[in-house]
Design a protein around this motif. Structure first.
Motif, PDB file in Angstrom:
ATOM      1  N   LYS A   1       0.862  -1.185   0.000  1.00  0.00           N
ATOM      2  CA  LYS A   1       0.000   0.000   0.000  1.00  0.00           C
ATOM      3  C   LYS A   1       0.898   1.234   0.000  1.00  0.00           C
ATOM      4  CE  LYS A   1      -3.950   2.036   2.410  1.00  0.00           C
ATOM      5  NZ  LYS A   1      -4.812   1.999   3.631  1.00  0.00           N
TER       6      LYS A   1
ATOM      7  N   ASN B   1       0.646   3.942  -1.981  1.00  0.00           N
ATOM      8  CA  ASN B   1      -0.078   5.200  -2.138  1.00  0.00           C
ATOM      9  C   ASN B   1      -1.014   5.348  -0.941  1.00  0.00           C
ATOM     10  OD1 ASN B   1      -1.689   7.379  -2.860  1.00  0.00           O
ATOM     11  ND2 ASN B   1      -1.793   6.805  -5.010  1.00  0.00           N
ATOM     12  N   LYS B   2      -0.688   6.276  -0.053  1.00  0.00           N
ATOM     13  CA  LYS B   2      -1.449   6.400   1.195  1.00  0.00           C
ATOM     14  C   LYS B   2      -2.857   6.916   0.976  1.00  0.00           C
ATOM     15  CE  LYS B   2       0.551  10.969   2.131  1.00  0.00           C
ATOM     16  NZ  LYS B   2       1.319  11.776   3.104  1.00  0.00           N
TER      17      LYS B   2
ATOM     18  N   GLY C   1       6.619  10.001   0.133  1.00  0.00           N
ATOM     19  CA  GLY C   1       6.140   8.634   0.255  1.00  0.00           C
ATOM     20  C   GLY C   1       7.036   7.657  -0.484  1.00  0.00           C
TER      21      GLY C   1
END
Length: 311
Positions: free
Chosen positions: A147, A149-150, A169
């Motif tokens: 995951k 892409n937050k 990120g």
């Protein structure tokens, strides 16, 4: 070019009117590439397929040829990237994905975007298996997928945990389906881009077109009124939108990638006060200049000073 009308006679009249409009501009029809077709049969034009269903609803989708060309290009790029690291793979494919999705985001593309995401996943997984032939599947999944892409509840994003992107990120590959579908707005009346009296109308219309950014960056851009908080200039200047997937790809590489950066120097996560420290979009060049000035000030303040005087 394809002329689509209810009858062949009406199509011939439209063709004659267009010929009269083209003649003063020194242009003519290419008879080999011009044909008359019914909308119920459908036709391809500029990478789109247009077809009227049940004599009422016109559906525009990416053409099959355009999709096949993209799938082949992605496959060829991944084949050429054998032996490269994951950062090189992401850097090569991201502009292609963003450019193609930006060009086709104004038509019925959601299902095709999902299918292309599946195709890219198979390519990346095959690349990872080839790069690590002696590793089990679970190891490969843990190494390259997560995951990343937050802002997306997706645990199958291809990325590199050891590399940090400019936004702070994990450096990851984008997906076609992350591009929002934005419907085309009809032109008022018979407004023509060639009419000099309607220059303001077309300029205002282009400014209203949202850039193909994610919702988070769009909200930041709107909150800042499109301006960089460091220099005060517009971050993305509204020029004529690109007219092909390759032009969108170059736009991403030459404009967005070099112009926009998310500043996490004072605030990361949360909303923050309206006038307090918070995440903002700035020019990449402005951010580099700010970091350089900060490093110089830190170096000067950390340098020990020798007191002057007589022993």
């Amino acid at each position: 070019m394809v002329a689509c009308c209810h009858s062949r006679q009406q199509a011939e009249q439209v063709k004659a009117q267009l010929a009269e409009w083209l003649a003063p501009r020194g242009l003519t029809f290419n008879e080999e590439k011009t044909r008359i077709a019914r909308l119920s049969e459908g036709f391809d034009f500029l990478g789109f397929t247009l077809r009227r269903f049940h004599d009422s609803k016109l559906i525009i989708t990416p053409s099959k040829k355009a999709v096949m060309r993209l799938r082949k290009r992605l496959t060829d790029e991944m084949r050429n990237l054998r032996g490269s690291n994951v950062v090189a793979v992401i850097a090569k494919l991201n502009p292609i994905i963003r450019g193609w999705a930006a060009y086709y985001r104004g038509v019925v593309s959601s299902r095709i975007f999902s299918n292309l995401d599946s195709h890219v996943w198979r390519l990346t997984y095959k690349w990872a298996r080839r790069s690590h032939p002696n590793k089990p599947k679970k190891w490969i999944v843990r190494r390259y997928y997560g995951k990343f892409n937050k802002f997306r509840n997706d645990y199958w994003v291809f990325g590199d945990r050891s590399c940090i992107s400019e936004s702070g990120g994990t450096y990851h590959m984008v997906k076609f389906s992350w591009t929002n579908i934005v419907r085309h707005q009809l032109v008022t009346g018979r407004a023509s881009p060639d009419d000099p009296d309607l220059r303001d109308y077309w300029a205002k219309r282009r400014r209203k077109v949202k850039p193909p950014l994610d919702n988070y960056n769009l909200n930041l851009l709107a909150r800042q009124e499109g301006r960089c908080p460091l220099c005060g200039d517009y971050i993305l200047t509204a020029y004529q939108p690109p007219q092909s997937p390759h032009e969108w790809e170059r736009w991403w590489l030459n404009t967005v990638r070099r112009a926009v950066a998310a500043s996490y120097l004072t605030h990361h996560g949360g909303h923050g006060a309206p006038d307090g420290p918070q995440t903002r979009l700035v020019h990449a060049s402005c951010q580099r200049s700010l970091r350089a000035r900060t490093r110089r000030r830190t170096a000067v303040s950390a340098t020990p000073r020798t007191p002057l005087g007589l022993a």
